[in-house]
Each structure stands twice: as structure tokens, then as C-alpha cells.
Design an enzyme around this catalytic site. Structure first.
Site, PDB file in Angstrom:
ATOM      1  N   HIS A  72      -5.476   9.981 -42.814  1.00 61.22           N
ATOM      2  CA  HIS A  72      -6.165   9.976 -44.112  1.00 61.22           C
ATOM      3  C   HIS A  72      -5.348  10.714 -45.161  1.00 61.22           C
ATOM      4  O   HIS A  72      -4.402  11.442 -44.856  1.00 61.22           O
ATOM      5  CB  HIS A  72      -7.562  10.596 -43.991  1.00 61.22           C
ATOM      6  CG  HIS A  72      -7.581  12.075 -43.761  1.00 61.22           C
ATOM      7  ND1 HIS A  72      -8.544  12.909 -44.291  1.00 61.22           N
ATOM      8  CD2 HIS A  72      -6.750  12.881 -43.045  1.00 61.22           C
ATOM      9  CE1 HIS A  72      -8.314  14.157 -43.917  1.00 61.22           C
ATOM     10  NE2 HIS A  72      -7.246  14.175 -43.163  1.00 61.22           N
ATOM     11  N   HIS A  97     -15.500  10.258 -48.876  1.00 63.83           N
ATOM     12  CA  HIS A  97     -14.183  10.290 -48.224  1.00 63.83           C
ATOM     13  C   HIS A  97     -14.139   9.227 -47.134  1.00 63.83           C
ATOM     14  O   HIS A  97     -15.161   8.889 -46.530  1.00 63.83           O
ATOM     15  CB  HIS A  97     -13.910  11.671 -47.623  1.00 63.83           C
ATOM     16  CG  HIS A  97     -12.484  11.858 -47.193  1.00 63.83           C
ATOM     17  ND1 HIS A  97     -11.440  11.966 -48.079  1.00 63.83           N
ATOM     18  CD2 HIS A  97     -11.924  11.934 -45.953  1.00 63.83           C
ATOM     19  CE1 HIS A  97     -10.301  12.109 -47.416  1.00 63.83           C
ATOM     20  NE2 HIS A  97     -10.570  12.094 -46.126  1.00 63.83           N
ATOM     21  N   CYS A 157      -7.800   8.739 -50.858  1.00 61.21           N
ATOM     22  CA  CYS A 157      -8.275   8.358 -49.519  1.00 61.21           C
ATOM     23  C   CYS A 157      -8.565   6.866 -49.398  1.00 61.21           C
ATOM     24  O   CYS A 157      -8.109   6.202 -48.458  1.00 61.21           O
ATOM     25  CB  CYS A 157      -9.504   9.180 -49.132  1.00 61.21           C
ATOM     26  SG  CYS A 157     -10.982   8.885 -50.130  1.00 61.21           S
TER      27      CYS A 157
END
Length: 361
Positions: free
Chosen positions: A335, A323, A275
């Protein structure tokens, strides 16, 4: 080259070679600082649940992949710290070599002065001056003596400083080496945890029948839709009207081009991403260098209220900042979700938002 210089050069080369080995692919390092984390979680029971209990399995998988994401961020932070420490050790090794060369030069000058004194019968300049009967020679000699005294003192001071610098460089190199070794062990532990959590998740999924996997995917899709709908129902999009900057548009263009590429923990392109690897590379393509990990992006970048975010901003998720995604506008993000998934477009409200940060503030 004297034996002292050869010894230091050998030591410096050994430092550089060792750093090269430690920085080689596949070698593990870790961050000297603990990364922020949420309340500690324990690995869930991996005993397969009945097919009617797929929601429980979905929640178990979320926990496993979340823990893997936390460990991945720690691994990435460690890698960045290790790169910096390796560079510092190499720089110190160069300083040691340069300092030894400087010290050898100063010692040669001191030796030349000693040899000159020996050739004059071993008498210092002051004694030779007192034996002179010529007034003019006496006055000229007095000036030379003063100059010589100042030069000698300056030479001694330079030698002392050079020796002190070398000692400090050696101490600094040793300190960096100790950090590097400690980081190697810690990063290896982070890597082991990532692999353990992912392996557990994959094992749990592998025990499902094809039909159950399809139903599980549907449950996840429904959960995402519920979360996104709840977020949109707050009326947040009515408040978000920011426009992307030129750099933000470049970051979005880069991220969009990566859609469909696989998630891989620790990866930062060009063929796969995790990510924060995706977000850091997207902004690098726009000419902006940002921290490598989601936690450091959260810590170091300028935070803005959610209602003020604009396309190109980064959304940090979960209370441990484990994240991150790139906001692209209209309530959507790009993402790299987790292992087994690909870079994708998703709703910005599908996960709990911790903060919004702006790389080009």
C-alpha cells in the site's frame, strides 16, 4: 453560413474552450455527491508534548493523516466526476454544432421549395392542378400534389424536431456547466483541507528532535506489530487459502514494482501514488478498470468475507473506507501509507479492516 449558425458555432466553441480551461492541470473540481465519512473529527491540539509523551504525538499524527486521507478521497472522487462532466459538455457542444448544421440544411430545402413556388407565379400546386385541361396531366399532377404535401409535412416535422433537439442540448449543457462550477468550488475546499491537515502534521513532526523522531518511528512500528499479531492470533490465516487469478497476479506484479516510490495525495503514478491511485493502477495494468477512490472501490466492487480473500483482492480500512491496500498473500499487503512514506509491504492487520473487495469477481 448564416448569422444564426455562426452564433451557435461560436457558443459551442466557447463551451469547448471553457471546458478545456476547467480541465487544465491545477484547476480544482469536486464530487457532486458527499463521500462517506466516519464521525467528524476535530483537528487535535498541535502544541508539542514532552518527549516522554510521544505516544500522544503518534495518535495526533494518526488523526491528522487520517483526516487528510478522507479529504484526499473526496478530492479524487471530484476529479473523476469532473472528467466525466467535461466529456459530456464537449459531446453536447458537438451535438449543438451538428444539430445547427442539420437545421440549416432543412431550412435551405424549405427555401428552395418557396423559391420554386414563386417561380410558378405564386400559385400553390393544388391551384395549378385545377387549371389543367388535360386529364392525364391532371392525374399525374394529383399524385405529385399528394407527394408534395407529404414531403412538406415531413420537412416541417424534421425542422421542429431539430429545433427541439437543439433546445434540449443547450439545456443539458447548461446543467452540466452548473455542476462543473459547483464541483470546482467543492474540490478546491477539499484540496485546502488536505493541505491544511498535512501541513499541521509536518509542523508537529518538525518540532521533534532527531532522537524523538526515531523513538516515534519505533512506537509506530510497535503499534503496527501489536495490531498485526492480534489479527494473526485469531487464526485467520488458517482459513485464508485462496489462490490469485492470472489478473490478480498481474496486479500484484505491478504493485510490487512500485515499492519505494513516494506517497503523494491525488497521484496515480507513474512516479508517485496515493493509496487508491496505487490499487486502481495496479488493476488497470491487469486489464480491469475499477473506481478511482477507496470509498467507491468499497461501494462498487464485489465484497467477499475476509476468510475467503485471495491475493489480488483489495482490503478497505477504517469505518469511513478512507484507505485501501492490495492483498498479496501470507497476511501481507502492499500500500501507499501516507505523506512522508513510500509504497511498502506491510501486515494486513495493522489497520482496522472494514471489508475485502474483489475487482475480478
Amino acid at each position: 453560413m448564416g448569422p444564426g449558425k455562426r452564433g451557435l458555432l461560436t457558443a459551442a466553441v466557447a463551451v469547448v474552450c471553457a471546458v478545456t480551461v476547467l480541465g487544465a492541470p491545477g484547476t480544482a473540481f469536486a464530487s457532486p455527491e458527499p463521500s462517506p465519512s466516519s464521525t467528524a473529527t476535530t483537528s487535535p491540539d498541535l502544541t508539542p508534548a514532552p518527549s516522554t509523551d510521544l505516544e500522544e504525538i503518534r495518535e495526533k499524527l494518526e488523526t491528522l493523516y487520517h483526516d487528510a486521507a478522507v479529504a484526499t478521497d473526496a478530492y479524487n472522487a471530484a476529479e473523476e466526476a469532473a472528467k466525466k462532466q467535461s466529456a459530456e459538455i464537449v459531446a453536447l457542444a458537438r451535438k449543438i454544432v451538428e444539430g445547427q448544421e442539420r437545421l440549416a440544411e432543412l431550412k435551405n430545402r424549405a427555401g428552395a421549395a418557396a423559391r420554386s413556388q414563386y417561380r410558378t407565379g405564386g400559385l400553390p400546386d393544388e391551384a395549378q392542378l385545377m387549371l389543367s385541361d388535360d386529364p392525364t396531366e391532371f392525374l399525374d399532377g394529383a399524385g405529385r400534389v399528394l407527394q408534395g404535401q407529404r414531403a412538406t409535412k415531413g420537412l416541417i416535422a424534421e425542422v421542429t424536431r431539430a429545433q427541439e433537439d437543439l433546445e434540449q442540448y443547450s439545456k443539458d449543457a447548461s446543467a452540466q456547466w452548473e455542476k462543473l462550477e459547483a464541483n470546482r468550488k467543492a474540490k478546491a475546499a477539499a484540496q485546502k483541507k488536505v493541505e491544511k491537515q498535512i501541513a499541521a502534521a509536518e509542523k508537529l513532526e518538525s518540532q521533534l528532535e532527531k532522537e524523538e523522531k526515531e523513538r516515534l518511528a519505533k512506537l509506530q512500528e510497535q503499534a503496527d506489530q501489536r495490531a498485526q499479531t492480534a489479527w494473526l492470533d485469531t487464526g485467520i490465516l488458517d482459513e485464508i487459502d485462496g489462490k490469485a487469478t492470472a489478473q490478480g497476479k498481474k496486479a500484484i506484479t505491478y504493485a510490487t514494482a512500485q515499492i519505494g516510490k513516494p506517497y503523494e495525495w491525488g497521484a496515480e503514478g507513474p512516479n508517485s501514488y496515493d493509496c487508491s491511485g496505487l490499487t486502481s493502477e495496479a488493476w488497470k495494468s491487469a486489464g480491469v478498470s475499477i473506481p478511482r477512490t477507496s470509498q467507491e472501490q468499497w461501494k462498487q466492487l464485489t465484497r467477499v468475507p475476509v476468510q475467503d480473500m485471495r491475493p489480488g483482492d483489495l482490503i478497505i480500512y477504517f469505518d469511513d473506507a478512507s484507505h485501501v491496500a492490495l492483498y498479496v498473500g501470507d497476511g501481507a499487503i502492499i500500500h501507499a501509507p501516507r505523506p512522508g512514506r513510500t509504497v511498502t509491504l506491510a501486515g494486513a492487520g495493522t489497520m482496522p479492516i472494514l471489508a475485502v473487495v474483489r475487482p475480478d469477481a
